[in-house]
Motif scaffolding. Structure first.
Motif, PDB file in Angstrom:
ATOM      1  N   ARG A  78      33.867  35.455  44.212  1.00  0.00           N
ATOM      2  CA  ARG A  78      35.033  35.084  43.400  1.00  0.00           C
ATOM      3  C   ARG A  78      35.307  36.086  42.280  1.00  0.00           C
ATOM      4  N   ASP A  79      34.259  36.541  41.619  1.00  0.00           N
ATOM      5  CA  ASP A  79      34.441  37.253  40.355  1.00  0.00           C
ATOM      6  C   ASP A  79      34.266  38.768  40.441  1.00  0.00           C
ATOM      7  N   ARG A  80      33.968  39.309  41.637  1.00  0.00           N
ATOM      8  CA  ARG A  80      33.644  40.728  41.726  1.00  0.00           C
ATOM      9  C   ARG A  80      34.294  41.334  42.965  1.00  0.00           C
ATOM     10  N   ASN A  81      34.808  42.550  42.830  1.00  0.00           N
ATOM     11  CA  ASN A  81      35.334  43.228  44.013  1.00  0.00           C
ATOM     12  C   ASN A  81      34.191  43.912  44.754  1.00  0.00           C
ATOM     13  N   GLN A  99      43.211  30.275  34.298  1.00  0.00           N
ATOM     14  CA  GLN A  99      44.130  31.416  34.371  1.00  0.00           C
ATOM     15  C   GLN A  99      43.472  32.642  35.003  1.00  0.00           C
ATOM     16  N   ALA A 100      42.153  32.593  35.240  1.00  0.00           N
ATOM     17  CA  ALA A 100      41.446  33.715  35.852  1.00  0.00           C
ATOM     18  C   ALA A 100      41.889  33.891  37.300  1.00  0.00           C
ATOM     19  N   LYS A 101      41.809  35.118  37.783  1.00  0.00           N
ATOM     20  CA  LYS A 101      42.176  35.432  39.157  1.00  0.00           C
ATOM     21  C   LYS A 101      40.913  35.590  40.004  1.00  0.00           C
ATOM     22  N   GLY A 102      40.870  34.910  41.142  1.00  0.00           N
ATOM     23  CA  GLY A 102      39.765  35.103  42.077  1.00  0.00           C
ATOM     24  C   GLY A 102      39.927  36.421  42.812  1.00  0.00           C
ATOM     25  N   VAL A 103      38.809  37.105  43.076  1.00  0.00           N
ATOM     26  CA  VAL A 103      38.877  38.419  43.728  1.00  0.00           C
ATOM     27  C   VAL A 103      38.841  38.265  45.251  1.00  0.00           C
TER      28      VAL A 103
END
Length: 301
Positions: free
Chosen positions: A83-86, A120-124
Motif C-alpha cells: 500500500r505505502d511503497r512503490n 486522504q493518503a494515496k495507495g501505491v
C-alpha cells in the motif's frame, strides 16, 4: 543481530510453532511494547509486527522488529504491505531489513488508505502480495525485481495469508499462485469453526506448506458481533456466540484453548492475535495440554 534465526527451520522440521501479533505504537515510545514482548519470550517462537494495520499509521514494523530482536533476542516476523511503497521503496525496505537482521516477512497487499486515520493518503499498489513475494524470491536469488544482480543475495523466510472461511476455488487457486511465487508458510485469518478449518486444510494439503492458524481470543459477546460487522472474512458460529453471551471473557479463553486442543495435531502451529492483551496468550496456552508455558520457557535457558 539475532543470534538464533529458527522460525523456518522449525517449520521445516515440523515443530509446533506459536507466533503472537504485536502492533507498533502510534508514537516513538517503545517502552511498553518492549515490556509486552519481554513477557512473551520463551512462549512465542516469533512475534508478528504489523504494518499500519487497517491503514492506521503506526511506527515502522521493520524498525520495531529490529529493536525487539536487539533488546530481547526474540525472533520477529515483520509485515510488509504494498500500500505505502512503490517498487523502489519495497526493495529498499527489504534490503534495509535484511541488513538489520530482520529475516522473516509476511507479505501483504494492505488495507485501502480510505479505511484508516489518513483517508486522504494515496495507495501505491505497484504490485500486490503475489508481486511482493516475487520480489522477495528474486532478492533471495541475488537479483532485483528487474533482474539486475545484487552484490549479495538475501535469505528471507516469506509467508502469506489466507482466509479459511473462504473455500471458493478462486481463493484456493490464489494460494497456489502465492506459494509458486515464493511463500514458505501460511498464516490464516481468525477461524472459530473446526469443521471449516479442516475443509480448508484438506483443500490446501497438496501445497505442502506449513499452516499457522489464526487465533483471535474473544473477550465478549459484543466484541464478537463487532468483529463480524467490521472485519471482512470473519465468521463466528452461533454455538460460540451463545457461550460468549453466557460466560464472557473467561469463556472466550476457554473457547480458544479448546479450539487449539482440537486442531494442534493437524497444523504447523498457531498465530495468536491478543489485541493488546498479551496476558491472554498465557491464559490460553496454560489450558492447552502439550503446549505448556514452562516447557517453552525451558527451551530458552
Amino acid at each position: 543481530m539475532l543470534k538464533n534465526e529458527k522460525l523456518c527451520n522449525k517449520l521445516k522440521e515440523k515443530k509446533f510453532v506459536i507466533t503472537v501479533e504485536i502492533s507498533p505504537p502510534k508514537g516513538i515510545d517503545v517502552t511498553k511494547t518492549i515490556e509486552e514482548a519481554r513477557k512473551l519470550k520463551g512462549v512465542a517462537d516469533a512475534l508478528n509486527i504489523t504494518d499500519s494495520p487497517m491503514a492506521n499509521m503506526r511506527m515502522s514494523p521493520i524498525a520495531l522488529a529490529h529493536i525487539l530482536q536487539d533488546h530481547l533476542n526474540i525472533e520477529t516476523i515483520f509485515h510488509l504491505t504494498c500500500r505505502d511503497r512503490n517498487l523502489i521503496g519495497l526493495q529498499s525496505e527489504l534490503l534495509g531489513a535484511y541488513a538489520l537482521g530482520v529475516r522473516n516477512i509476511l507479505a501483504l497487499t494492505g488495507d485501502n488508505p480510505s479505511l484508516g486515520d489518513t483517508p486522504q493518503a494515496k495507495g501505491v499498489y505497484d504490485v500486490d502480495s503475489v508481486g511482493l513475494l516475487k520480489i522477495i524470491k528474486a532478492l533471495n536469488s541475488g537479483f532485483d525485481y528487474n533482474g539486475n544482480k545484487l552484490d549479495y543475495p538475501t535469505s528471507f523466510c516469506a509467508g502469506t495469508t489466507a482466509n479459511p472461511n473462504d473455500l471458493r476455488d478462486e481463493a484456493i487457486e490464489k494460494l497456489h499462485v502465492k506459494v509458486e511465487a515464493g511463500a514458505e508458510f501460511i498464516q490464516t485469518q481468525p477461524v472459530y469453526d473446526e469443521e471449516i478449518l479442516f475443509k480448508f486444510l484438506d483443500k490446501v494439503k497438496d501445497l505442502k506448506v506449513p499452516v499457522l492458524v489464526g487465533i483471535l481470543p474473544l473477550k465478549s459477546y459484543k466484541m464478537a458481533l463487532r468483529l463480524m460487522e467490521k472485519v471482512p472474512g470473519i465468521e463466528i458460529p452461533e454455538k460460540v456466540l451463545k457461550r460468549l453471551e453466557r460466560g464472557g471473557k473467561e469463556e472466550g479463553i476457554n473457547l480458544s484453548a479448546e479450539f487449539i486442543k482440537n486442531i494442534k495435531n493437524e497444523v504447523a502451529g498457531i498465530h495468536i492475535m491478543p489485541m493488546g492483551s498479551v496476558d491472554f496468550v498465557f491464559d490460553i496456552i496454560s489450558k492447552v495440554e502439550g503446549i505448556a508455558i514452562s516447557a517453552k520457557k525451558a527451551e530458552t535457558k
